[in-house]
Write a protein that holds these residues in place. Sequence first.
Motif, PDB file in Angstrom:
ATOM      1  N   ASP A  31      63.500  13.327 116.358  1.00  0.00           N
ATOM      2  CA  ASP A  31      63.669  11.959 116.843  1.00  0.00           C
ATOM      3  C   ASP A  31      62.359  11.185 116.827  1.00  0.00           C
ATOM      4  OD1 ASP A  31      66.362  12.396 117.353  1.00  0.00           O
ATOM      5  OD2 ASP A  31      66.005  13.058 119.418  1.00  0.00           O
ATOM      6  N   HIS A  32      61.243  11.920 116.791  1.00  0.00           N
ATOM      7  CA  HIS A  32      59.928  11.278 116.844  1.00  0.00           C
ATOM      8  C   HIS A  32      58.993  11.964 115.843  1.00  0.00           C
ATOM      9  CE1 HIS A  32      56.732   8.907 118.611  1.00  0.00           C
ATOM     10  NE2 HIS A  32      56.032   9.981 118.910  1.00  0.00           N
ATOM     11  N   PRO A  33      59.287  11.841 114.547  1.00  0.00           N
ATOM     12  CA  PRO A  33      58.432  12.508 113.553  1.00  0.00           C
ATOM     13  C   PRO A  33      57.209  11.665 113.210  1.00  0.00           C
ATOM     14  CG  PRO A  33      60.205  11.389 112.436  1.00  0.00           C
ATOM     15  CD  PRO A  33      60.420  11.150 113.915  1.00  0.00           C
ATOM     16  N   MET A  34      56.266  12.281 112.535  1.00  0.00           N
ATOM     17  CA  MET A  34      55.108  11.557 111.992  1.00  0.00           C
ATOM     18  C   MET A  34      55.229  11.545 110.480  1.00  0.00           C
ATOM     19  SD  MET A  34      51.035  12.249 112.535  1.00  0.00           S
ATOM     20  CE  MET A  34      49.818  11.045 111.968  1.00  0.00           C
ATOM     21  N   VAL A  35      55.201  10.359 109.909  1.00  0.00           N
ATOM     22  CA  VAL A  35      55.267  10.206 108.457  1.00  0.00           C
ATOM     23  C   VAL A  35      53.849  10.018 107.936  1.00  0.00           C
ATOM     24  CG1 VAL A  35      56.065   8.730 106.576  1.00  0.00           C
ATOM     25  CG2 VAL A  35      57.606   9.285 108.466  1.00  0.00           C
ATOM     26  N   LEU A  36      53.523  10.741 106.880  1.00  0.00           N
ATOM     27  CA  LEU A  36      52.184  10.694 106.298  1.00  0.00           C
ATOM     28  C   LEU A  36      52.307  10.580 104.789  1.00  0.00           C
ATOM     29  CD1 LEU A  36      49.096  10.976 106.444  1.00  0.00           C
ATOM     30  CD2 LEU A  36      49.400  13.451 106.557  1.00  0.00           C
ATOM     31  N   ILE A  37      51.770   9.501 104.251  1.00  0.00           N
ATOM     32  CA  ILE A  37      51.805   9.280 102.800  1.00  0.00           C
ATOM     33  C   ILE A  37      50.380   9.321 102.283  1.00  0.00           C
ATOM     34  CG2 ILE A  37      52.528   7.719 100.951  1.00  0.00           C
ATOM     35  CD1 ILE A  37      54.480   6.468 102.947  1.00  0.00           C
ATOM     36  N   PRO A  38      49.959  10.437 101.680  1.00  0.00           N
ATOM     37  CA  PRO A  38      48.584  10.525 101.180  1.00  0.00           C
ATOM     38  C   PRO A  38      48.479   9.993  99.747  1.00  0.00           C
ATOM     39  CG  PRO A  38      49.644  12.664 100.991  1.00  0.00           C
ATOM     40  CD  PRO A  38      50.672  11.712 101.567  1.00  0.00           C
ATOM     41  N   LEU A  39      47.313   9.471  99.431  1.00  0.00           N
ATOM     42  CA  LEU A  39      47.026   8.980  98.083  1.00  0.00           C
ATOM     43  C   LEU A  39      45.671   9.528  97.682  1.00  0.00           C
ATOM     44  CD1 LEU A  39      48.742   7.085  96.294  1.00  0.00           C
ATOM     45  CD2 LEU A  39      47.179   5.237  96.911  1.00  0.00           C
ATOM     46  N   ALA A  40      45.587  10.124  96.498  1.00  0.00           N
ATOM     47  CA  ALA A  40      44.342  10.746  96.037  1.00  0.00           C
ATOM     48  C   ALA A  40      43.806   9.985  94.834  1.00  0.00           C
ATOM     49  CB  ALA A  40      44.575  12.205  95.662  1.00  0.00           C
ATOM     50  N   MET A  41      42.517  10.090  94.643  1.00  0.00           N
ATOM     51  CA  MET A  41      41.874   9.439  93.508  1.00  0.00           C
ATOM     52  C   MET A  41      42.052  10.284  92.261  1.00  0.00           C
ATOM     53  SD  MET A  41      37.914   8.269  93.074  1.00  0.00           S
ATOM     54  CE  MET A  41      37.340   7.498  91.563  1.00  0.00           C
ATOM     55  N   ALA A  42      42.442   9.664  91.174  1.00  0.00           N
ATOM     56  CA  ALA A  42      42.623  10.381  89.918  1.00  0.00           C
ATOM     57  C   ALA A  42      41.277  10.871  89.395  1.00  0.00           C
ATOM     58  CB  ALA A  42      43.289   9.478  88.889  1.00  0.00           C
ATOM     59  N   GLY A  43      41.290  12.075  88.828  1.00  0.00           N
ATOM     60  CA  GLY A  43      40.080  12.619  88.217  1.00  0.00           C
ATOM     61  C   GLY A  43      39.152  13.315  89.176  1.00  0.00           C
ATOM     62  N   GLU A  44      39.444  13.287  90.457  1.00  0.00           N
ATOM     63  CA  GLU A  44      38.633  13.955  91.460  1.00  0.00           C
ATOM     64  C   GLU A  44      39.498  14.991  92.171  1.00  0.00           C
ATOM     65  OE1 GLU A  44      35.374  13.579  92.443  1.00  0.00           O
ATOM     66  OE2 GLU A  44      35.034  12.283  90.716  1.00  0.00           O
ATOM     67  N   ALA A  45      38.965  16.174  92.353  1.00  0.00           N
ATOM     68  CA  ALA A  45      39.729  17.246  92.980  1.00  0.00           C
ATOM     69  C   ALA A  45      39.911  16.960  94.467  1.00  0.00           C
ATOM     70  CB  ALA A  45      39.030  18.587  92.787  1.00  0.00           C
ATOM     71  N   ASN A  46      41.134  16.590  94.853  1.00  0.00           N
ATOM     72  CA  ASN A  46      41.497  16.404  96.248  1.00  0.00           C
ATOM     73  C   ASN A  46      40.616  15.376  96.951  1.00  0.00           C
ATOM     74  OD1 ASN A  46      41.730  17.920  99.344  1.00  0.00           O
ATOM     75  ND2 ASN A  46      43.557  17.517  98.172  1.00  0.00           N
ATOM     76  N   ALA A  47      40.255  14.322  96.234  1.00  0.00           N
ATOM     77  CA  ALA A  47      39.466  13.251  96.844  1.00  0.00           C
ATOM     78  C   ALA A  47      40.406  12.230  97.444  1.00  0.00           C
ATOM     79  CB  ALA A  47      38.568  12.597  95.800  1.00  0.00           C
ATOM     80  N   PRO A  48      40.451  12.093  98.778  1.00  0.00           N
ATOM     81  CA  PRO A  48      41.387  11.137  99.388  1.00  0.00           C
ATOM     82  C   PRO A  48      41.005   9.706  99.061  1.00  0.00           C
ATOM     83  CG  PRO A  48      39.901  12.013 101.049  1.00  0.00           C
ATOM     84  CD  PRO A  48      39.626  12.784  99.783  1.00  0.00           C
ATOM     85  N   LEU A  49      41.994   8.915  98.753  1.00  0.00           N
ATOM     86  CA  LEU A  49      41.794   7.494  98.499  1.00  0.00           C
ATOM     87  C   LEU A  49      42.339   6.678  99.671  1.00  0.00           C
ATOM     88  CD1 LEU A  49      41.057   5.097  96.663  1.00  0.00           C
ATOM     89  CD2 LEU A  49      43.316   5.345  95.592  1.00  0.00           C
ATOM     90  N   ALA A  50      43.520   7.057 100.145  1.00  0.00           N
ATOM     91  CA  ALA A  50      44.123   6.327 101.252  1.00  0.00           C
ATOM     92  C   ALA A  50      45.233   7.171 101.866  1.00  0.00           C
ATOM     93  CB  ALA A  50      44.665   4.979 100.776  1.00  0.00           C
ATOM     94  N   ALA A  51      45.680   6.748 103.021  1.00  0.00           N
ATOM     95  CA  ALA A  51      46.830   7.371 103.665  1.00  0.00           C
ATOM     96  C   ALA A  51      47.491   6.329 104.558  1.00  0.00           C
ATOM     97  CB  ALA A  51      46.422   8.588 104.486  1.00  0.00           C
TER      98      ALA A  51
END
Length: 478
Positions: A31-51
């Motif tokens: 009833d109260h979940p947390m939604v998380l949408i991650p976005l990574a930078m292309a060409g970089e291994a697991n480099a976060p761009l946004a969430a």
Amino acid sequence: MSTLTALARAQAVATGRAQAVATVRHLHVHDHPMVLIPLAMAGEANAPLAALAGTDPARPELLVVTQPRDRDERFRFADRLGELLVSYLDSFTDVTEDVPVDRGKDVRTRYVDAPQLWVPNPGGVDFLRLFGRSTRFRTVDGEHPVPAAVPLLGRWLTFFANSAEVPGSSLLLNAVQALGLHWATGQSGAEDAQLGVLLAWIEEGAAAARAVENGPVAGPATDPDFDNRVLAPLIERQAPELPEVLRDLMLPTWERMWRTLNLLRRLPAGERVAQRWDGDKDAFTAFHQYLAEGGAPQPRRDGAVAAAARLQRLESAASRYAVQRAFDDPLVLAEYRLAGAAFAGTVTLAAPDRVDDTGRRPVLRPRIMVRTAEPVRVEPGTSLTSPARPSQRARVISVTPAGSPGESDVLLELSGGMGRKLVAEPGSVPAAGERLVLTTLSEEFRRSGSLPDPAETPWTHGGPPVVAEDSAGQADQQ
């Protein structure tokens, strides 16, 4: 692909609408979940761009790394994400409950509820796993200190990513697989991986799905054309409008995630979903207490014995989950009926008071006769179970042709689930006229195999090194 799923896909193509492959919901929707949408930078291994993250559909919080190659900025991103996640997790640690164990002889304490994370697709789960691995070993002091929330975030992300591998767990779910578990579309599995298209197939049909094929991606990878045409120039000149551009890119996915949750909530939960969620609450409680006691971060890789034990647990969970889905859902059980692992019939005769006195002491062993028009591919002596009475065993005595062509009479002897007296409890023995489904599947507990202590394994599997003596009689470790 199973026979019924293939048929459902063919029907989806013919009708232009997704077809249901389940009659109940096989996962817990919080009833109260947390939604998380991650976005990574292309060409970089697991480099976060946004969430884009949050628990309120109307108030998502955007986290942005304006320079993904900047180590300090990436850890500021992790710090804020950690604060959000830990705050959400801590909201479940205020109330506990006592759970009886050891047949009521003892009790243990767990939290009355557990958190639930949702990401759009399996790629989101992989991103969280890698991001957890890159942050859980960081230290808050020393040469390159990070904020205290960063290593804590890494340990929690690793916990959730590991739980996502457990069949039946609902702690970390992705929308694509959750929808695919309940509906079949008329497109390929690779096309189903795009959340917008899959959701359109279910809600509106094939025509609507075609209209959103070229819509924004659900992450964590970005579209190459967007990277080259929009994203790269914005990052290069450190444009102040970058956050709003990324927000506009991710908002359609955010809205689809909540539509997915509402769509799943409309399905009635399977009977055994709550039981599996209790297991998730146990896991969350145990790990939260482990961290509170100063537990170390998860190892980079399991040792040989730990890996074997984990594989045993996953295999056991997969087997149990498959049986529970079949017992909860007649449409899932129909797959086993097609394969000959189950059949349905009507009880024609019942002897509920039959007692077997051939042994040292008399025992209650009722017998029933079931007539079925389905092929019966079980041999005498096979043990069967009915989803209506999962604790009861039905041993096949004989299978004989019935009066009508294609029908069979199956004689069964029952044991268990009828009480401890020589008289069966009311309703515990199927009565004449009752429709019954019998299957070789069983929820019976199966003890795992024993594993050696790590110190008793060979050196090739993490045990003690081989000690040899050289020609001078001195010990030499190899």
